[in-house]
Design a protein around this motif. Structure first.
Motif, PDB file in Angstrom:
ATOM      1  N   HIS A  53       0.296  -1.182  -0.046  1.00  0.00           N
ATOM      2  CA  HIS A  53       0.211   0.259  -0.157  1.00  0.00           C
ATOM      3  C   HIS A  53       0.747   0.920  -0.473  1.00  0.00           C
ATOM      4  CE1 HIS A  53       1.098  -1.470   3.793  1.00  0.00           C
ATOM      5  NE2 HIS A  53       1.555  -0.670   4.610  1.00  0.00           N
ATOM      6  N   ARG A  54       1.999   1.431   0.420  1.00  0.00           N
ATOM      7  CA  ARG A  54       2.792   2.378   0.859  1.00  0.00           C
ATOM      8  C   ARG A  54       2.903   3.116  -0.292  1.00  0.00           C
ATOM      9  NH1 ARG A  54       1.173   5.113   4.667  1.00  0.00           N
ATOM     10  NH2 ARG A  54       1.695   3.424   6.478  1.00  0.00           N
ATOM     11  N   SER A  65      -4.033  -7.589   0.384  1.00  0.00           N
ATOM     12  CA  SER A  65      -3.762  -6.810   1.753  1.00  0.00           C
ATOM     13  C   SER A  65      -2.549  -7.506   2.189  1.00  0.00           C
ATOM     14  CB  SER A  65      -4.618  -6.723   2.500  1.00  0.00           C
ATOM     15  OG  SER A  65      -5.701  -5.801   2.538  1.00  0.00           O
ATOM     16  N   HIS A  66      -1.978  -8.756   2.186  1.00  0.00           N
ATOM     17  CA  HIS A  66      -1.484  -9.729   3.019  1.00  0.00           C
ATOM     18  C   HIS A  66       0.491  -9.220   2.058  1.00  0.00           C
ATOM     19  CE1 HIS A  66      -4.800 -11.948   3.991  1.00  0.00           C
ATOM     20  NE2 HIS A  66      -3.894 -12.470   4.536  1.00  0.00           N
ATOM     21  N   LEU A  67       0.743  -8.207   2.752  1.00  0.00           N
ATOM     22  CA  LEU A  67       1.818  -8.399   2.646  1.00  0.00           C
ATOM     23  C   LEU A  67       2.900  -9.006   2.594  1.00  0.00           C
ATOM     24  CD1 LEU A  67       2.356  -5.413   5.807  1.00  0.00           C
ATOM     25  CD2 LEU A  67       1.651  -5.128   3.987  1.00  0.00           C
ATOM     26  N   HIS A  96      -0.657   5.882  10.315  1.00  0.00           N
ATOM     27  CA  HIS A  96      -0.414   4.552   9.012  1.00  0.00           C
ATOM     28  C   HIS A  96      -1.169   4.524   8.267  1.00  0.00           C
ATOM     29  CE1 HIS A  96      -0.295   0.315   7.816  1.00  0.00           C
ATOM     30  NE2 HIS A  96      -1.438   0.235   7.756  1.00  0.00           N
ATOM     31  N   GLU A 101       8.274 -10.789   7.932  1.00  0.00           N
ATOM     32  CA  GLU A 101       6.845 -12.020   7.211  1.00  0.00           C
ATOM     33  C   GLU A 101       8.165 -13.338   6.430  1.00  0.00           C
ATOM     34  OE1 GLU A 101       4.047 -12.393   6.777  1.00  0.00           O
ATOM     35  OE2 GLU A 101       3.110 -10.611   7.969  1.00  0.00           O
ATOM     36  N   GLY A 152       8.377  -3.095   3.276  1.00  0.00           N
ATOM     37  CA  GLY A 152       8.478  -2.452   4.039  1.00  0.00           C
ATOM     38  C   GLY A 152       9.335  -2.825   5.051  1.00  0.00           C
ATOM     39  N   ASP A 153       9.667  -1.515   6.275  1.00  0.00           N
ATOM     40  CA  ASP A 153      10.898  -2.136   7.220  1.00  0.00           C
ATOM     41  C   ASP A 153      10.224  -3.223   8.341  1.00  0.00           C
ATOM     42  OD1 ASP A 153       8.987   0.683   7.852  1.00  0.00           O
ATOM     43  OD2 ASP A 153      10.340   0.540  10.002  1.00  0.00           O
ATOM     44  N   SER A 154       8.825  -2.948   8.440  1.00  0.00           N
ATOM     45  CA  SER A 154       7.645  -3.880   9.749  1.00  0.00           C
ATOM     46  C   SER A 154       8.110  -5.317   8.889  1.00  0.00           C
ATOM     47  CB  SER A 154       7.023  -3.871  10.055  1.00  0.00           C
ATOM     48  OG  SER A 154       6.809  -2.715  11.229  1.00  0.00           O
ATOM     49  N   ALA A 155       7.378  -5.216   7.753  1.00  0.00           N
ATOM     50  CA  ALA A 155       7.182  -6.747   6.314  1.00  0.00           C
ATOM     51  C   ALA A 155       8.109  -7.756   6.534  1.00  0.00           C
ATOM     52  CB  ALA A 155       5.937  -6.562   5.794  1.00  0.00           C
ATOM     53  N   VAL A 213       8.523   2.658  11.409  1.00  0.00           N
ATOM     54  CA  VAL A 213       7.605   2.489  12.120  1.00  0.00           C
ATOM     55  C   VAL A 213       6.483   1.920  11.419  1.00  0.00           C
ATOM     56  CG1 VAL A 213       5.837   4.324  11.383  1.00  0.00           C
ATOM     57  CG2 VAL A 213       5.321   3.354  13.236  1.00  0.00           C
ATOM     58  N   GLY A 214       5.559   0.494  11.819  1.00  0.00           N
ATOM     59  CA  GLY A 214       4.515  -0.290  11.262  1.00  0.00           C
ATOM     60  C   GLY A 214       3.635  -0.340  11.863  1.00  0.00           C
ATOM     61  N   PHE A 215       2.480   0.742  11.342  1.00  0.00           N
ATOM     62  CA  PHE A 215       1.089   1.055  11.944  1.00  0.00           C
ATOM     63  C   PHE A 215       1.481   1.401  12.813  1.00  0.00           C
ATOM     64  CE2 PHE A 215      -3.345  -1.323  11.367  1.00  0.00           C
ATOM     65  CZ  PHE A 215      -3.898   0.650  11.802  1.00  0.00           C
ATOM     66  N   ASN A 241       9.786   3.573   7.087  1.00  0.00           N
ATOM     67  CA  ASN A 241       9.513   4.420   7.854  1.00  0.00           C
ATOM     68  C   ASN A 241       9.653   4.652   8.805  1.00  0.00           C
ATOM     69  OD1 ASN A 241       7.416   2.846   7.736  1.00  0.00           O
ATOM     70  ND2 ASN A 241       6.005   3.732   6.626  1.00  0.00           N
TER      71      ASN A 241
HETATM   72  C1  LIG Z   1       0.337 -10.786   6.021  1.00  0.00           C
HETATM   73  C2  LIG Z   1      -1.046  -8.619   6.593  1.00  0.00           C
HETATM   74  N1  LIG Z   1      -0.899  -8.887   8.265  1.00  0.00           N
HETATM   75  C3  LIG Z   1      -0.851  -7.307   8.548  1.00  0.00           C
HETATM   76  C4  LIG Z   1      -1.210  -6.837   8.009  1.00  0.00           C
HETATM   77  C5  LIG Z   1      -1.701  -5.517   8.246  1.00  0.00           C
HETATM   78  N2  LIG Z   1      -0.772  -4.663   7.900  1.00  0.00           N
HETATM   79  C6  LIG Z   1      -1.093  -3.897   6.992  1.00  0.00           C
HETATM   80  S1  LIG Z   1      -0.264  -2.545   6.945  1.00  0.00           S
HETATM   81  C7  LIG Z   1       0.350  -3.413   8.713  1.00  0.00           C
HETATM   82  C8  LIG Z   1       2.183  -2.249   8.412  1.00  0.00           C
HETATM   83  C9  LIG Z   1       3.516  -2.874   7.980  1.00  0.00           C
HETATM   84  O1  LIG Z   1       4.532  -1.954   8.689  1.00  0.00           O
HETATM   85  P1  LIG Z   1       6.002  -1.822   7.368  1.00  0.00           P
HETATM   86  O2  LIG Z   1       5.995  -3.185   6.800  1.00  0.00           O
HETATM   87  O3  LIG Z   1       7.018  -1.112   8.036  1.00  0.00           O
HETATM   88  O4  LIG Z   1       5.601  -0.789   6.392  1.00  0.00           O
HETATM   89  P2  LIG Z   1       4.224   1.008   6.428  1.00  0.00           P
HETATM   90  O5  LIG Z   1       3.313   0.477   6.407  1.00  0.00           O
HETATM   91  O6  LIG Z   1       4.597   1.152   7.301  1.00  0.00           O
HETATM   92  O7  LIG Z   1       4.840   1.298   4.943  1.00  0.00           O
HETATM   93  C10 LIG Z   1      -0.159  -4.511   9.259  1.00  0.00           C
HETATM   94  C11 LIG Z   1       0.564  -4.892  10.178  1.00  0.00           C
HETATM   95  C12 LIG Z   1      -1.330  -7.214   6.524  1.00  0.00           C
HETATM   96  N3  LIG Z   1      -1.833  -5.713   5.705  1.00  0.00           N
HETATM   97  N4  LIG Z   1      -0.517  -8.066   5.970  1.00  0.00           N
END
Ligand SMILES: Cc1ncc(C[n+]2csc(CCOP(=O)(O)OP(=O)(O)O)c2C)c(N)n1
Length: 920
Positions: A230-231, A292-294, A434, A338, A331-334, A367-369, A365
């Motif tokens: 998404h970001r 949505s699934h990252l 977020h 994952e 994403g930095d959390s994903a 932070v994750g959410f 960024n």
């Molecule tokens: C498999 C999965 N788990 C949880 C989520 C819910 N979720 C969407 S964005 C997000 C935070 C992701 O953080 P990051 O990877 O840092 O990316 P950012 O949104 O900060 O750009 C979460 C937990 C998701 N979309 N997919």
């Protein structure tokens, strides 16, 4: 000129020899030695022996370890965080750690450290710090290939890739950052509170992608394909992909539902466009749709990339990897969180999966959410896991757009040169919550104090260009106004009626189950069979295997002699001759988990491989088969992605046991069975999922048929449980012939692979087609006697008919469960006019298998005329028993009840004699 080997200062004897020569005849030594000894004498000592100057050794050794330390740990001193949290630094980066001082370094000639072009050790360190500890944080020395390390050394020594931008590039960058920033601000103002997952804080992602695409194109790429979450996606869509502002705005207004079905949110949609680049070339750009699934879209893109890189007409597996640049945006959390991430990176260099390197970008960024890095990962950097896969890395501040371009040039050049992955950790921040409705100060108050004060990347860059005299303040403002106006105009035109057309919201629902004539001429099959048994001269297959395969000659003459694996080989062979390419992968798919396939033969003397299907003389398409790594999710996603792009190929993924497919549930739910209604994307992927109750325990029995049936709707796939080799043959051929591609889910057998009763004859392959319902041929002549009809699907059929003596019971197989063959069933049932009870028999528990799906549908077929009973395992939490004894008991009970329903079973059944058929 060779440089002085620093290790030699440890070797007194060797240095003494060199020093001897120096004193006798300096010209006999090369310049580096001469400088070293001159230096040694200048500081008042001899370099070796009793008179060795310990100070000299101390300085030389200390300086040389400082050089190494800067190369290795320099990244820890780069100010990467735009919000100013200090770099951790490292004690090893100071001279003192190595027992020397800055003054010592001033005295040491650069050549002693291998830098003849630098006057002193201090100059050497300054240069190294400029490279390794200023704007880019490099982590590359973990690469095990010394050619690659040397390549990086060359680049860092002054390669052109790390050059600064020229004037024109600088002003183009300002325009880009103004567009990026402008779009977010426009959307924020025009659609207050709407989710857009703004890019702000990592604006230079767009700059990075621009640079990557341009560099790849200049290196010969004709395509670039991106997977991202998404970001920043809307900004990438608008500015990298060229999606018109008007289309974007119309999606915000809810006026545009793309795709044929129920659609998806705007920040998941894919896009394809051909773009003209500043180098005068054009390039095809693809942004794959994502759920949505990252992180799951990444292996999908990798499969798509592999398909696009094929070279038509070339040998199997031939690809032009420089043709397409794949980019994964994480994403930095994903990324560290994952598991699909390492699973996917592990594909990078595997022969069945490689795409010549992926450019990874972590949009970091910080932070994750609402979760801080301290709770999101156990590593220092978000990128650390990539190092285990020998991926070179660069960390860069997203505020330094110029450095981002440098990092990107290096990344693309590395991929082009070595065909391997590269990662850029783009460290920025998130300007809003977020999403734009979230209040970030609830959870990160001090971070957002800093964010609020922090200038935007555009402002930073504009200020720099003004300071450099490249643009004026007025020009900066005019540019901003011009870009804003473009957006206003596009939006105004949209409001005044120029909206893109509304998409249809109806998915088409043509049934895929129409029987196609899929028989193959007898002579053709005989000839293919023969060709598959012709190994190359001098090739020695395993003698037992050779014997086993050679039995395939007689098998064609025997009634029911063609086993499952044999039928598959003939289906594949005939498809290849017809011009359908085949790609088959899975864990141990080459041999087949159950040793029934042997698509690859191994010479017992030389170890050479021979793939008979790859050498069919009249094949018009390629056959590829690969053992996959031990993964389900990444590899299934890969094959799915491949299948979306390779419509000329029958793409097949085989699970080791069907049970393990649930590791890939996300891919099935988010892509395979829902892609068409969300994104209008289609796939003809085949999934072979070994299924069946043979007493092997809870995790080797069930491919969870019920889950596929639960997801079956809107003609989103085909779900079958075939029971004969011939049915499987026709099924594969039908799948290849589908005009409207659909995924095919096959509950495939284990015990039926060699069961004589499941074998087929040549005549069955020669004519006919896949039958969605198989009537009980044995009872056809006695149809009027039949009072009990057992309906079932799959392997349990054989268990039941084996125990049937002369009871008037017909056992009918539902071979295709979705689309539900209502018509065919009605037709078969009509052939048994005296049936008084119908039993659905299955070996799965009542809450699993096909029962809950089939019962209401059978009810509709049977109407109220006939009762419907259930026989099978009762509701269970676990699919199968753990002990063979318990399994056999259950299996025997099910069979007995199917053939003669006991009063006890009646009570357990869903339908009873007194209940309406199909009730509940
Ligand atoms: C498999 C999965 N788990 C949880 C989520 C819910 N979720 C969407 S964005 C997000 C935070 C992701 O953080 P990051 O990877 O840092 O990316 P950012 O949104 O900060 O750009 C979460 C937990 C998701 N979309 N997919």
């Amino acid at each position: 000129m060779s440089s002085l080997p620093i290790s030699s200062v440890f070797n007194d004897g060797y240095v003494a020899e060199q020093y001897d020569i120096f004193r006798r005849d300096p010209a006999a030594l090369d310049e580096s030695w001469r400088q070293f000894f001159r230096f040694a004498e200048s500081i008042g000592g001899a370099p070796v022996g009793d008179t060795a100057d310990p100070d000299l050794l101390r300085i030389a050794v200390g300086a040389s370890s400082l050089v190494q330390a800067i190369r290795l740990y320099g990244h820890l001193a780069v100010q990467i965080d735009p919000l100013g949290s200090p770099a951790p630094g490292a004690a090893e980066l100071t001279p003192e750690f190595h027992g020397i001082t800055d003054a010592d370094l001033e005295k040491l000639p650069g050549i002693v450290l291998g830098f003849p072009e630098r006057a002193t050790g201090a100059d050497v360190m300054a240069r190294l710090r400029e490279v390794y500890s200023s704007r880019l944080g490099f982590e590359v020395w973990h690469l095990s290939d010394e050619v690659e390390r040397e390549w990086f050394r060359q680049q860092f020594r002054g390669g052109d890739l790390l050059r600064p931008l020229d004037g024109a590039e600088k002003t183009a960058l300002l325009r880009r950052l103004t567009e990026v920033d402008g779009l977010e601000r426009y959307l924020g103002r025009a659609f207050v509170g709407a989710k857009r997952f703004s890019i702000e804080g990592n604006d230079s992602l767009v700059v990075l992608l621009d640079a990557a695409i341009l560099e790849a194109s200049t290196a010969g790429a004709r395509e670039a394909a991106i997977a991202m979450a998404h970001r920043g996606r809307l900004n990438v869509l608008a500015h990298v992909m060229g999606k018109p502002y008007a289309t974007l705005f119309s999606e915000f207004e809810g006026r545009y539902a793309p795709g044929p079905g129920t659609g998806d949110v705007k920040y998941h949609l894919g896009f394809r466009e051909t773009s003209e680049l500043p180098n005068g070339r054009t390039i095809d750009l693809t942004l794959v749709p994502n759920p949505s699934h990252l992180e799951v879209a990444n292996p999908v893109l990798q499969g798509l990339a592999r398909a696009h890189q094929r070279v038509p007409g070339a040998a199997p597996g031939t690809r032009n990897t420089s043709d397409l640049l794949p980019v994964f945006i994480h994403g930095d959390s994903a990324f560290p969180g994952e598991g699909i991430v390492p699973e996917t990176i592990n594909l990078s260099q595997l022969r069945g999966y490689t795409v010549g390197g992926v450019l990874h970008v972590i949009v970091n960024n910080q932070v994750g959410f609402t979760t801080d890095p301290i709770d999101a990962r156990s590593t220092h950097y978000a990128s650390d896991l990539a190092k285990g896969f020998e991926v070179p890395l660069v960390h860069v501040s997203a505020d330094d757009a110029e450095a981002v371009v440098m990092a990107t040039r290096l990344a693309v050049a590395y991929r082009t040169r070595f065909g391997k992955d590269f990662l850029i950790d783009l460290v920025g921040y998130r300007r809003h919550g977020h999403n734009e409705g979230d209040e970030p100060t609830f959870t990160q108050p001090s971070l957002y104090d800093k964010v609020k004060e922090h200038p935007t990347p555009r402002e930073i860059w504009a200020k720099r260009l003004v300071n450099e005299g490249i643009v004026t303040d007025d020009e900066v403002k005019a540019l901003e106004a011009e870009i804003f106006k473009q957006m206003e105009d596009a939006h105004a035109a949209l409001k005044s009626g120029g909206a893109p057309a509304e998409g249809s919201s109806e998915a088409t629902s043509e049934s895929t189950s129409t029987p196609a004539a899929t028989g193959v001429r007898r002579e053709e099959l005989l000839s293919i069979n023969e060709q598959l048994l012709a190994w190359p001269a001098g090739f020695t297959p395993h003698p037992r295997l050779a014997k086993q395969l050679e039995r395939r000659r007689e098998a064609l003459n025997a009634d029911g002699g063609i086993e499952w694996g044999h039928a598959e080989a003939l289906a594949f062979g005939s498809l290849l001759v017809d011009g359908t390419a085949i790609r088959l992968t899975g864990q141990d798919a080459e041999r087949g988990t159950f040793s029934h396939r042997h698509a690859v033969l191994h010479d017992v003397k030389t170890g050479d491989r021979h793939i008979p299907l790859g050498h069919l003389p009249r094949a018009q398409a390629s056959f590829e088969v690969y053992n996959s790594p031990l993964s389900e999710m990444a590899v299934l996603a890969f094959e799915y992605g491949f299948s979306t792009a390779a419509s000329d190929t029958l793409t097949i993924w085989e699970a080791q046991f069907g049970d393990f497919v649930n590791m890939a549930q996300t891919v099935i739910d988010q892509f395979i069975l829902s892609d068409r209604v969300k994104w209008g994307q289609t796939s003809g992927l085949v999934m072979l999922l070994p299924h069946g109750y043979e007493g092997q325990g809870p995790e080797h029995s069930s491919a969870r048929l019920e889950r596929f049936l639960q997801s079956a709707a809107e003609d989103n796939g085909v779900i079958v449980y075939p029971t004969t080799a011939g049915q499987y043959f026709h099924l594969l051929r039908r799948q290849a012939a589908l005009e409207e591609r659909r995924p095919l889910v096959v509950m495939s057998p284990k015990s039926l692979l060699r069961l004589p009763a499941a074998g087929s004859s040549l005549s069955e392959l020669e004519s006919g087609s896949f039958q969605s319902v198989l009537d009980d041929v044995a009872m056809r002549d006695r149809a009027s006697e039949v009072t009990r009809l057992v309906l079932c699907s799959g392997k349990v059929y054989y268990d039941i008919v084996k125990e049937r003596s002369d009871q008037p019971v017909a056992v009918v197989r539902v071979e295709e469960l979705y689309p539900w063959p209502a018509e065919q069933l009605t037709h078969v049932l009509d052939g048994y006019p005296n049936v008084t009870e119908v039993v659905w028999a299955q070996e799965e528990p009542k809450n699993m298998g096909a029962w809950t799906y089939a019962a209401p549908r059978l009810g509709a077929v049977l109407g109220t005329k006939l009762p419907l009973r259930y026989t099978g395992r009762p509701e269970r939490a676990s699919p199968a028993e753990g002990s063979m004894g318990a399994h056999q008991k259950e299996q025997a009970r099910i069979v007995a009840e199917a053939l003669a329903v006991s009063p006890d079973a009646e009570e357990k059944g869903l339908g009873g004699k007194r209940q309406k058929a199909g009730a509940k």
